[in-house]
Design an enzyme around this catalytic site. Structure first.
Site, short mmCIF file in Angstrom:
data_model
loop_
_atom_site.label_atom_id
_atom_site.label_comp_id
_atom_site.label_asym_id
_atom_site.label_seq_id
_atom_site.Cartn_x
_atom_site.Cartn_y
_atom_site.Cartn_z
CG ASP A 43 -28.65 2.95 12.49
OD1 ASP A 43 -28.54 3.38 13.52
OD2 ASP A 43 -29.43 2.21 11.81
CE LYS A 45 -31.10 -4.27 11.89
NZ LYS A 45 -31.23 -3.34 10.69
CG ASP A 72 -29.88 3.61 17.51
OD1 ASP A 72 -30.97 3.78 16.98
OD2 ASP A 72 -29.52 2.19 17.76
#
Length: 1326
Positions: A1013, A1082, A1241
């Site tokens: 990741d 986050k 991603d």
């Protein structure tokens, strides 16, 4: 300009009256207007057309008894003449020399013709008023005459004062013949000086020079990369500000010499920039590159495009069902009226040409060619193809006719080879065309070169030209096995639907369930017969309706399929409807889309495409099967080769025409209306005590969505009760919902790829938007993008059966909120019932009860939605449990890739990701087990800031818990349930357990996907773009011993600020003590880079705080407001370079959209992107049920939505870069023989090949950002938006143009970060 406008208006009023009088008395053609000439000379104009035009212009035709109107008109002319006389004394010298004249119109040449016998208006300009006008004016005295006289006196006084000032300034700025005035000063001198004496020749020359300067200032193109960058650095911030503040329409020049020099310097620099841009534009225009952007043009608008598309689809439908007369009448009705004819193009006429070509009637095709000529259109390849096909079908056709057709093609610049390489053939059309050509050229053979001379983007040029070391992987299937799978998939797509067993089928069937299932089956049989009869009756009514031929009618669309097919679609719509109901618009759209899908499949069957598809696919499997030779070409290239080798028969690429959204919606609404009116049930079917009467099972009602009232279709509670009690074990899906049973067809064009027969778009867009597809069709460099999608789609998958069984057991029990398994509806809260008329309740109590009802209903609707979503995913997974399957891929308008099946895919939740395994297994090798353990720790989210070795050590320390989780997932210590991704963690525990218990872990065949990741990937791209050392360090672009977690860093910074505020006594800061964690901030940190606002960030933090059980709920709102402010402040300090680039992108988009254009750009892989955000317009769809108000936000004729354009550009641009990086990694992983898939991603591969993928991932990131991305973007935007010369250099518009040009040229400065260090960064992707 005032003089010119007045003259034009006077000429319009006077000459129009004279012209129309002459047309009325049938004067000679010399004095007729163009409209009269057209009416007189046209061969096919009809009487209604003439009446329409007469009605439109009748208000200008003077009648004999209308003396009052003529006197008023004459008075208006007198006033205008006086105004002209006055203005002529005030205008500049060059306008005085070009005397304004009023002309009567003459034949063909209008006001410029000198053949008119009456040229009296020339003299009329020189004299204030003619004798006739004087008498008229005296008889009708007007306040306007007095006002004009007074205005003239005031003007003379002002002029005297102004003249003195101008002469004084002229002495300062003009030193004789050799004037050195700045651009803009000379313009103002000309426009304000009325009495400067100078030869007209010199004045003309000065004007020409001025126009050249204006054109040079606006006709800009793109500079070379090096030269443009150097020049951009020269234009300092101070110079830019000075340029932006220059006003070209202010009187005189700047006051001080320093300002004059500064202005001249800035203009000189801008002119140098423009000259360089012009030079680059000439170079690009002369080259063959396909990256030169098209200049912005006035779009036709989505409404006009939809109308044209509706006409096209209507004629196609008529042709498909064989209703030729209806189609021919419709085309003629559109052609005969000029207002409707403008919506026709050559392709519309070609549809009827193809119909007549099939019948071999050449005379009908000849008539359509005449219609084309009358419409001012030229025949294209499709027109000549239809003509030659007709000649090929007619054995008695003369060779002389064929030769004449070929000669005409040659005159129009169309070659026969173009005919075979670019035309889309159906059935045997190609063979017939070739037969016709062989009559006159027996030896001719088509020369086909589908790829031609390809110009690949420089980023992948080596990938395509140097393939010596490429090792393309193969599938673990034989050619025969792949062919059998193809046949299964073909059968499923031909049926268009798939019926599967529900995972709830394992429940014990009770007596009541069995009774309700039989009742529901009987009802559906009855509904089927009722709908079938109603549909036939309604079709007969539509067929016999005496509507005008030019109006679009639904009848052809209701004949495309068998009547039973429409009824099946409607009954399926009832079965899939949620208990809370569905929006009419959504339900109608789904029904219309299902009809189109079936029609498209039938169309391909009728065109004989299925057999050709089978033939080509059987050879295509050679490149994939394990028992065939190795090929050195990509799947797309191999498919194109096979199409060239198998030219006989129809074309496979996109012969069908997409329906406009409005057609699907109208057809679906018609079907919903049939359902509401005809589907009924007995009211006593569940309770015999009720009175028996027929009641509808569906109700059309209205409800509010936000502040908008929308139509809603809701099922009757009796139907909902029957469906819930029956708990049916069968689920019916559209075929595209199920993963493919064979490898997808490779994408070879914008309209062809993925499924075998089901229509699929390469780029998914909003329903009705067409600008993306238009842009893609113009692009010639889509090969890398399509090859990447093909690679992702060719990855074979299988189901993790042990894990699926565990999930299904929890699902069929009571679900689990902690494990993200939604509970059944039996666990839903009961909706409270109360009588609002009860007098014992107070007003506040009633309001509270109403709120409770609303909350309960909302909760039930959410639970049902989540439950059905999980049911669909698990049922599809269970259906595929013993199969190998594939996910065909498409992309959104930014280039981000997505699997086509909507429910069950690897982009789903933790549950669906955990169920999926690679179908191909690979041995773990020496480091594979370590990567499995590290991956397990990553899934727990516990060691984000630990090194890889520390994570591995931690995994080894908890092996007992890992093995216990694998052996006793529900009855053991359940360690896995506390992970961030519990189900994937459990799947990994099982894989590790199987590995360590195998004889040799290195030889253990693993199918498990290991993830790598990106570390806040959006910020990684920003840091690389700006070469920002601090930002690069924060997101792990720099090699470090320990991973830098930007989320934890922001959380730590926020905690420090919170503790400081808490010491000062801030209440909310004290409440938040101990609650600020990485998880809370986050999502906001991750999405700030993608353009999230403070409002959106507050909602994200609010959601995270609500998930914390111990946090006091009454402080959630205040805490989220407080925290989002701290998060934004912290990010602003940490990423200064990122903010500069983001601001440059935002401001560029703002100025581009303010100029009236949408933002476009091209990715480094050649994918064109356009932002589809326009101001909304309302479009009303009128139906018998209700008027549906559609809010169209993608109409290209509407002005861009500036707020959305500027806010979306930075995140969309970064998304296009991360998709480019993923595609590059995908292509190079494929050439290295790796299995590779991605979730944006997050990159997946086998444990054996993680190190290889990591190396490729870093190399391609460096290669991508070694390109001058921002400079190329600047060049493209300058070419796109600053290359078209402005017609008028008006004050404000001219300033905005200059601002945009200099802003685009001033690319943000970059830092000193060395990109090559990324290759050594362990935690870049980890």
């Amino acid at each position: 300009m005032s003089l010119l406008r007045v003259c034009a208006f006077a000429k319009c009023v006077q000459s129009s009256r004279i012209l129309l009088e002459k047309c009325a008395v049938r004067a000679s053609c010399v004095h007729c207007c163009p409209l009269c000439l057209f009416i007189r000379n046209s061969r096919r104009i009809t009487e209604p057309d003439l009446n329409i035009q007469r009605r439109r212009l009748s208000f200008l035709i003077p009648k004999s008894d209308d003396k009052k109107k003529r006197r008023l008109e004459q008075s208006l002319l007198d006033v205008l003449d006086a105004r002209i006389q006055q203005l002529q004394s005030d205008v500049v010298l060059d306008v005085q020399h070009a005397k304004v004249q009023l002309f009567t119109a003459s034949s063909g040449t209008g006001a410029l013709s000198g053949k008119s016998p009456k040229s009296q208006p020339q003299a009329k300009v020189d004299k204030p008023i003619s004798s006739k006008s004087k008498s008229s004016a005296k008889s009708q005295p007007s306040r306007w005459m007095e006002k004009l006289s007074q205005e003239k006196k005031n003007k003379l006084k002002k002029e005297q004062h102004l003249q003195q000032r101008i002469q004084k300034k002229a002495k300062d700025t003009k030193g004789g013949k050799g004037s050195q005035m700045l651009p803009g000063t000379s313009l103002k001198t000309i426009s304000t000086t009325a009495k400067i004496t100078a030869p007209s020749k010199k004045k003309k020359k000065s004007g020409a020079k001025l126009s050249d300067e204006i054109r040079a200032a606006v006709a800009s193109s793109s500079a070379t990369v090096a030269g443009h960058a150097a020049l951009s650095r020269k234009v300092s911030k101070g110079n830019t500000n000075r340029l932006l503040n220059i006003n070209l329409n202010e009187e005189g020049s700047t006051n001080t010499i320093a300002e004059k020099k500064g202005r001249a310097s800035v203009l000189a620099e801008a002119e140098e920039l423009e000259n360089r841009l012009n030079e680059q534009l000439r170079q690009w225009s002369s080259s063959n590159t396909t990256h030169t952007p098209d200049l912005p043009v006035q779009a036709d608008g989505t409404s006009a495009a939809e109308l044209q598309q509706s006409i096209h689809s209507y004629l196609e439908a008529c042709a498909f069902v064989g209703d030729i007369d209806r189609g021919h009448r419709f085309l003629l009705s559109q052609h005969r009226v000029m207002s409707r004819r403008r919506h026709l193009n050559t392709d519309v006429y070609n549809i009827m040409m193809r119909v007549w070509a099939k019948k071999g009637t050449l005379n009908h095709i000849g008539r359509i060619f005449i219609l084309l000529e009358e419409a001012g259109l030229k025949p294209n390849l499709g027109s000549y193809c239809a003509a030659l096909e007709c000649m090929g079908r007619n054995p008695s056709c003369s060779p002389r006719v064929i030769t004449r057709c070929l000669n005409q093609m040659e005159e129009d610049g169309v070659s026969v080879d173009h005919l075979f390489s670019q035309c889309l053939f159906r059935q045997d059309e190609r063979d017939m065309v070739l037969n016709a050509i062989h009559v006159v050229q027996p030896e001719y053979q088509p020369c086909l070169n589908p790829d031609g001379d390809r110009h690949y983007p420089s980023l992948v040029e080596d990938f395509y030209t140097r393939r010596v070391e490429h090792r393309y992987p193969k599938l673990h299937f034989t050619k025969q096995e792949l062919q059998e799978r193809f046949n299964q998939q073909l059968s499923m797509e031909q049926a268009c639907t798939v019926t599967i067993e529900s995972v709830e089928a394992s429940k014990t069937v009770t007596e009541n369930m069995d009774k309700m299932r039989k009742l529901l089956s009987e009802l559906r049989t009855h509904w089927h017969k009722t709908l079938l009869q109603a549909l036939k009756e309604n079709k007969m009514i539509l067929a016999n309706t005496n509507s005008r031929d030019y109006r679009l009618n639904l009848y052809p669309y209701l004949c495309l399929l068998d009547d039973s097919d429409y009824v099946d679609i409607m009954v399926q719509g009832v079965a899939n409807m949620p208990p809370s109901g569905e929006s009419l618009k959504i339900l109608a759209r789904d029904l219309g889309s299902r009809v189109y899908t079936k029609y498209s499949v039938r169309q391909k069957q009728q065109n004989h495409m299925v057999q050709k598809m089978s033939n080509i696919y059987s050879f295509y499997t050679d490149i994939l099967a394990k028992d065939t030779e190795t090929y050195s070409v990509l799947p797309r290239e191999r498919w194109c080769e096979l199409e060239v080798e198998n030219t006989v028969g129809p074309s496979l690429k996109g012969a069908e025409n997409n329906w406009p959204f409005i057609v699907s919606l109208e057809l679906g609404t018609y079907m919903v209306d049939l359902m509401v009116k005809n589907l009924k049930i007995n009211s006593d079917i569940l309770n015999p005590a009720y009175d028996r009467k027929l009641i509808p099972i569906l109700y059309h009602m209205y409800t509010f969505r936000s502040t908008r009232q929308v139509g809603f279709i809701k099922p009757h509670p009796i139907l909902t009760q029957i469906q819930q009690d029956a708990m049916e074990t069968k689920l019916t899906f559209d075929s595209y919902v199920i993963p493919m049973l064979c490898p997808p067809v490779p994408w070879t064009s914008v309209k062809f790829g993925a499924y075998l027969l089901t229509p699929t778009k390469l780029m998914r867009t909003v329903d009705g938007a067409t600008q993306h597809e238009t842009l893609l069709e113009k692009s010639q460099n889509l090969q890398p993008v399509m090859d990447s999608l093909n690679q992702l789609g060719n990855c074979a998958w299988k189901v993790n059966k042990p894990l699926l069984d565990i999930i299904i057991s929890i699902f069929n029990d009571k679900g689990s909120d902690k494990l993200d398994i939604p509970p059944p509806m039996s666990e839903a809260p009961k909706i409270p019932h109360f009588n609002s008329q009860e007098v014992s309740y107070t007003a506040s109590e009633k309001a509270q009860m109403k709120r409770q009802v609303v909350i309960a209903k909302k909760k039930c609707a959410e639970m049902h939605s989540l439950r059905m979503d999980a049911l669909y995913k698990l049922s599809i997974a269970n259906y595929m449990r013993d199969e190998v399957f594939w996910f065909p891929h498409s992309m959104d308008f930014r280039g981000r890739t997505y699997p086509c099946p909507p429910y069950f895919n690897h982009l789903g939740s933790d549950v669906t990701r955990a169920i999926l395994l690679f179908a191909e297994g690979k041995p773990l090798g020496p480091k594979g087990l370590d990567w499995l353990k590290i991956h397990l720790v990553n899934l727990t989210g516990l060691k984000k800031r630990s090194s890889l070795q520390e994570r591995l050590d931690y995994a080894n320390s908890i092996m007992e818990d890992v093995l216990d989780s694998a052996d006793n997932p529900l009855n053991g210590r359940c360690w896995w349930m506390n992970a961030d991704e519990p189900w994937q963690a459990l799947a990994c525990c099982m894989e590790i357990a199987n590995t360590v218990r195998s004889p040799d872990p290195q030889l253990f065949i693993s199918h498990f996907p290991v993830h790598q990741d990106g570390s806040c990937n959006g910020l990684q791209h920003y840091a690389a773009l700006g070469r920002d050392v601090i930002g690069a360090t924060s997101v792990n672009l720099l090699p470090c011993d320990l991973p830098q977690d930007v989320y934890s860093g922001v959380a730590q910074q926020v905690e420090e600020l919170r503790s400081r505020d808490a010491e000062k006594g801030l209440k909310i800061a004290q409440v938040l003590e101990g609650f600020i964690s990485r998880k809370v901030v986050k999502q906001t940190v991750m999405t700030v880079v993608y353009g999230v606002t403070r409002y959106g960030g507050r909602l994200q933090i609010e959601k995270r705080l609500k998930e914390i059980d111990d946090f006091p709920k009454e402080y959630v709102w205040d805490a989220s407001h407080y925290l989002v402010r701290l998060v934004f402040s912290g990010l602003k300090e940490m990423f200064t370079g990122t903010r500069e680039i983001q601001d440059w992108l935002t401001e560029s988009a703002r100025l581009i959209s303010k100029s009236g254009h949408t933002v476009e750009w091209v990715t480094p892989l050649g994918l064109p992107i356009i932002q589809p955000y326009h101001r909304k317009r309302n479009q009303v769809l009128k139906s018998t049920m209700q008027h549906i108000n559609l809010q169209i936000s993608y109409d290209t004729k509407e002005r861009p939505d500036t707020v959305k354009q500027k806010n979306a550009f930075p995140p969309n641009f970064i998304h296009s870069l991360d998709s480019t990086h993923m595609m590059l990694t995908s292509l190079h992983s494929h050439s290295a023989g790796l299995t590779f898939v991605s979730v944006h991603d997050c990159y997946w591969t086998h444990a054996l090949t993680v190190d290889t993928m990591n190396k490729i991932c870093r190399e391609q990131f460096v290669a991508l950002h070694s390109m001058p991305i921002l400079q190329d973007l600047s060049n493209f935007l300058l070419l796109k938006y600053c290359a078209a010369p402005m017609t008028e250099a008006k004050n404000k518009k001219y300033q905005e143009y200059r601002r945009l040009m200099l802003l685009l040229a001033k690319v943000p400065q970059t830092g000193d970060f060395d990109l090559q260090l990324v290759k050594e960064s362990t935690y870049f992707f980890s």
